[in-house]
Design an enzyme around this catalytic site. Sequence first.
Site, PDB file in Angstrom:
ATOM      1  N   HIS A  35       0.826  -1.228   0.000  1.00  0.00           N
ATOM      2  CA  HIS A  35       0.000   0.000   0.000  1.00  0.00           C
ATOM      3  C   HIS A  35       0.858   1.276   0.000  1.00  0.00           C
ATOM      4  O   HIS A  35       0.693   2.110  -0.896  1.00  0.00           O
ATOM      5  CB  HIS A  35      -0.999  -0.059   1.157  1.00  0.00           C
ATOM      6  CG  HIS A  35      -1.643   1.249   1.449  1.00  0.00           C
ATOM      7  ND1 HIS A  35      -2.520   1.857   0.582  1.00  0.00           N
ATOM      8  CD2 HIS A  35      -1.518   2.112   2.504  1.00  0.00           C
ATOM      9  CE1 HIS A  35      -2.910   3.015   1.091  1.00  0.00           C
ATOM     10  NE2 HIS A  35      -2.320   3.183   2.249  1.00  0.00           N
ATOM     11  N   HIS A  61       3.969   6.827   5.340  1.00  0.00           N
ATOM     12  CA  HIS A  61       2.798   7.574   5.826  1.00  0.00           C
ATOM     13  C   HIS A  61       1.953   6.835   6.872  1.00  0.00           C
ATOM     14  O   HIS A  61       1.279   7.471   7.672  1.00  0.00           O
ATOM     15  CB  HIS A  61       1.915   8.058   4.657  1.00  0.00           C
ATOM     16  CG  HIS A  61       0.991   7.020   4.083  1.00  0.00           C
ATOM     17  ND1 HIS A  61       1.362   6.178   3.066  1.00  0.00           N
ATOM     18  CD2 HIS A  61      -0.295   6.689   4.381  1.00  0.00           C
ATOM     19  CE1 HIS A  61       0.343   5.389   2.767  1.00  0.00           C
ATOM     20  NE2 HIS A  61      -0.674   5.669   3.546  1.00  0.00           N
ATOM     21  N   ASP A  62       1.988   5.505   6.892  1.00  0.00           N
ATOM     22  CA  ASP A  62       1.174   4.780   7.877  1.00  0.00           C
ATOM     23  C   ASP A  62       2.014   4.198   9.024  1.00  0.00           C
ATOM     24  O   ASP A  62       1.483   3.448   9.845  1.00  0.00           O
ATOM     25  CB  ASP A  62       0.397   3.634   7.195  1.00  0.00           C
ATOM     26  CG  ASP A  62      -0.881   4.117   6.504  1.00  0.00           C
ATOM     27  OD1 ASP A  62      -1.491   5.092   6.992  1.00  0.00           O
ATOM     28  OD2 ASP A  62      -1.277   3.526   5.473  1.00  0.00           O
ATOM     29  N   GLU A  65       0.975   5.735  12.590  1.00  0.00           N
ATOM     30  CA  GLU A  65      -0.408   5.356  12.940  1.00  0.00           C
ATOM     31  C   GLU A  65      -0.554   3.857  13.196  1.00  0.00           C
ATOM     32  O   GLU A  65      -1.277   3.438  14.088  1.00  0.00           O
ATOM     33  CB  GLU A  65      -1.335   5.790  11.800  1.00  0.00           C
ATOM     34  CG  GLU A  65      -2.789   5.668  12.153  1.00  0.00           C
ATOM     35  CD  GLU A  65      -3.700   6.177  11.028  1.00  0.00           C
ATOM     36  OE1 GLU A  65      -3.597   7.363  10.679  1.00  0.00           O
ATOM     37  OE2 GLU A  65      -4.465   5.355  10.494  1.00  0.00           O
ATOM     38  N   ASP A  66       0.146   3.045  12.417  1.00  0.00           N
ATOM     39  CA  ASP A  66      -0.157   1.605  12.425  1.00  0.00           C
ATOM     40  C   ASP A  66       0.961   0.691  12.917  1.00  0.00           C
ATOM     41  O   ASP A  66       0.779  -0.524  12.916  1.00  0.00           O
ATOM     42  CB  ASP A  66      -0.530   1.145  10.998  1.00  0.00           C
ATOM     43  CG  ASP A  66      -1.858   1.737  10.533  1.00  0.00           C
ATOM     44  OD1 ASP A  66      -2.668   2.104  11.401  1.00  0.00           O
ATOM     45  OD2 ASP A  66      -2.072   1.840   9.327  1.00  0.00           O
ATOM     46  N   ASP A 122      -3.292   8.478  -1.208  1.00  0.00           N
ATOM     47  CA  ASP A 122      -3.746   7.464  -0.242  1.00  0.00           C
ATOM     48  C   ASP A 122      -5.233   7.147  -0.465  1.00  0.00           C
ATOM     49  O   ASP A 122      -5.640   5.973  -0.517  1.00  0.00           O
ATOM     50  CB  ASP A 122      -3.535   8.040   1.169  1.00  0.00           C
ATOM     51  CG  ASP A 122      -3.731   7.025   2.276  1.00  0.00           C
ATOM     52  OD1 ASP A 122      -3.421   5.832   2.072  1.00  0.00           O
ATOM     53  OD2 ASP A 122      -4.192   7.424   3.366  1.00  0.00           O
TER      54      ASP A 122
HETATM   55  P1  NDP Z   1     -11.553   2.011   8.413  1.00  0.00           P
HETATM   56  O1  NDP Z   1     -12.261   3.146   7.786  1.00  0.00           O
HETATM   57  O2  NDP Z   1     -10.475   2.329   9.339  1.00  0.00           O
HETATM   58  O3  NDP Z   1     -11.005   0.976   7.317  1.00  0.00           O
HETATM   59  C1  NDP Z   1     -10.642   1.456   6.151  1.00  0.00           C
HETATM   60  C2  NDP Z   1      -9.153   1.756   6.180  1.00  0.00           C
HETATM   61  O4  NDP Z   1      -8.434   0.523   6.246  1.00  0.00           O
HETATM   62  C3  NDP Z   1      -8.703   2.444   4.935  1.00  0.00           C
HETATM   63  O5  NDP Z   1      -8.819   3.829   5.081  1.00  0.00           O
HETATM   64  C4  NDP Z   1      -7.283   1.968   4.801  1.00  0.00           C
HETATM   65  O6  NDP Z   1      -6.516   2.840   5.618  1.00  0.00           O
HETATM   66  C5  NDP Z   1      -7.276   0.576   5.442  1.00  0.00           C
HETATM   67  N1  NDP Z   1      -7.363  -0.594   4.533  1.00  0.00           N
HETATM   68  C6  NDP Z   1      -6.735  -1.777   4.732  1.00  0.00           C
HETATM   69  N2  NDP Z   1      -7.057  -2.661   3.776  1.00  0.00           N
HETATM   70  C7  NDP Z   1      -7.915  -2.039   2.938  1.00  0.00           C
HETATM   71  C8  NDP Z   1      -8.584  -2.444   1.761  1.00  0.00           C
HETATM   72  N3  NDP Z   1      -8.449  -3.654   1.221  1.00  0.00           N
HETATM   73  N4  NDP Z   1      -9.430  -1.559   1.162  1.00  0.00           N
HETATM   74  C9  NDP Z   1      -9.577  -0.333   1.681  1.00  0.00           C
HETATM   75  N5  NDP Z   1      -8.955   0.121   2.794  1.00  0.00           N
HETATM   76  C10 NDP Z   1      -8.120  -0.725   3.423  1.00  0.00           C
HETATM   77  O7  NDP Z   1     -12.604   1.059   8.979  1.00  0.00           O
HETATM   78  P2  NDP Z   1     -12.940   0.792  10.464  1.00  0.00           P
HETATM   79  O8  NDP Z   1     -13.138  -0.654  10.591  1.00  0.00           O
HETATM   80  O9  NDP Z   1     -11.950   1.411  11.324  1.00  0.00           O
HETATM   81  O10 NDP Z   1     -14.328   1.558  10.611  1.00  0.00           O
HETATM   82  C11 NDP Z   1     -14.401   2.927  10.403  1.00  0.00           C
HETATM   83  C12 NDP Z   1     -15.825   3.458  10.539  1.00  0.00           C
HETATM   84  O11 NDP Z   1     -16.783   2.558   9.973  1.00  0.00           O
HETATM   85  C13 NDP Z   1     -16.186   3.666  11.961  1.00  0.00           C
HETATM   86  O12 NDP Z   1     -16.528   5.016  12.098  1.00  0.00           O
HETATM   87  C14 NDP Z   1     -17.371   2.748  12.209  1.00  0.00           C
HETATM   88  O13 NDP Z   1     -18.338   3.364  13.019  1.00  0.00           O
HETATM   89  C15 NDP Z   1     -17.913   2.537  10.837  1.00  0.00           C
HETATM   90  N6  NDP Z   1     -18.564   1.207  10.708  1.00  0.00           N
HETATM   91  C16 NDP Z   1     -19.589   1.090   9.814  1.00  0.00           C
HETATM   92  C17 NDP Z   1     -20.246  -0.129   9.664  1.00  0.00           C
HETATM   93  C18 NDP Z   1     -21.350  -0.245   8.657  1.00  0.00           C
HETATM   94  O14 NDP Z   1     -21.795  -1.348   8.401  1.00  0.00           O
HETATM   95  N7  NDP Z   1     -21.815   0.833   8.069  1.00  0.00           N
HETATM   96  C19 NDP Z   1     -19.853  -1.305  10.453  1.00  0.00           C
HETATM   97  C20 NDP Z   1     -18.742  -1.077  11.312  1.00  0.00           C
HETATM   98  C21 NDP Z   1     -18.144   0.147  11.414  1.00  0.00           C
HETATM   99  P3  NDP Z   1      -4.913   3.073   5.504  1.00  0.00           P
HETATM  100  O15 NDP Z   1      -4.582   3.587   4.168  1.00  0.00           O
HETATM  101  O16 NDP Z   1      -4.692   4.077   6.600  1.00  0.00           O
HETATM  102  O17 NDP Z   1      -4.350   1.745   5.797  1.00  0.00           O
HETATM  103 ZN    ZN Z   2      -2.615   4.624   3.748  1.00  0.00          ZN
END
Ligand code: NDP
Ligand code: ZN
Length: 194
Positions: A35, A61-62, A65-66, A122
């Site tokens: 990524h 960048h991550d 955070e991660d 990103d």
């Molecule tokens: P995230 O938004 O944190 O997950 C998405 C992030 O994960 C991306 O921004 C990316 O961040 C990383 N990532 C890793 N693998 C992938 C991939 N294959 N595709 C896309 N992104 C990927 O999700 P959370 O689980 O933390 O939930 C966030 C929000 O969703 C919360 O506010 C929660 O309330 C809500 N939620 C909604 C639900 C629903 O059904 N509507 C259910 C559960 C939660 P990076 O680039 O930083 O790695």
């Molecule tokens: Zn990222």
Amino acid sequence: MKNDLTLVLKALNFSAGKHRHQRRKNTAASPYINHPIEVACILWTIGGIADETAIIAALLHDTIEDTDATPEEIGAAFGAEVLGLVLEMSDNKRLPKQERKREQIVHSPHLSPRAKLIKLADKICNVRDIAFDPPDRWSRERRIEYLAWAEAVIAGLRGVNAGLEKHFDDTLALARKKLAEEENEAALQPEEKS
Ligand code: NDP
Ligand code: ZN
């Protein structure tokens, strides 16, 4: 960019080491390091960003955070400018998830120009992945919500790089089309079975 890849390769090596135990959330559980490499690649190829500091920060960048990477480590190895960018890309993990999501929307207009470019790259990667290589078990509704959120974050930082912004818009449109197709397929399925 200077004809010297030393720091870029050092950042790639550092990031690969820090993310070594992590996987993306897609079904294939791809190695996480793909990524940040892709984010740097999009900056270079689509954005035409030949800026060593931005490319290095994209690779890292991550990490804050991660992973267990610390600001001190990154500052010592890559300098204050890169550290500042990585910090701009890092959510405050002490906040609840919903708050962190809201903060990204509120903060995006105030990011530095380079951080805006990295944020665009990103979100391009993540929007594409949400549609074509999504996290396991995410409902269609949740994926649609993610796209709307990413659009709101990017709306706050426009005017930095036309190429990246157009690529974001094109990727978002393709992602929405893919989700609409999935919805149509799902609607058709019960009839096909009967
Ligand atoms: P995230 O938004 O944190 O997950 C998405 C992030 O994960 C991306 O921004 C990316 O961040 C990383 N990532 C890793 N693998 C992938 C991939 N294959 N595709 C896309 N992104 C990927 O999700 P959370 O689980 O933390 O939930 C966030 C929000 O969703 C919360 O506010 C929660 O309330 C809500 N939620 C909604 C639900 C629903 O059904 N509507 C259910 C559960 C939660 P990076 O680039 O930083 O790695
Ligand atoms: Zn990222």
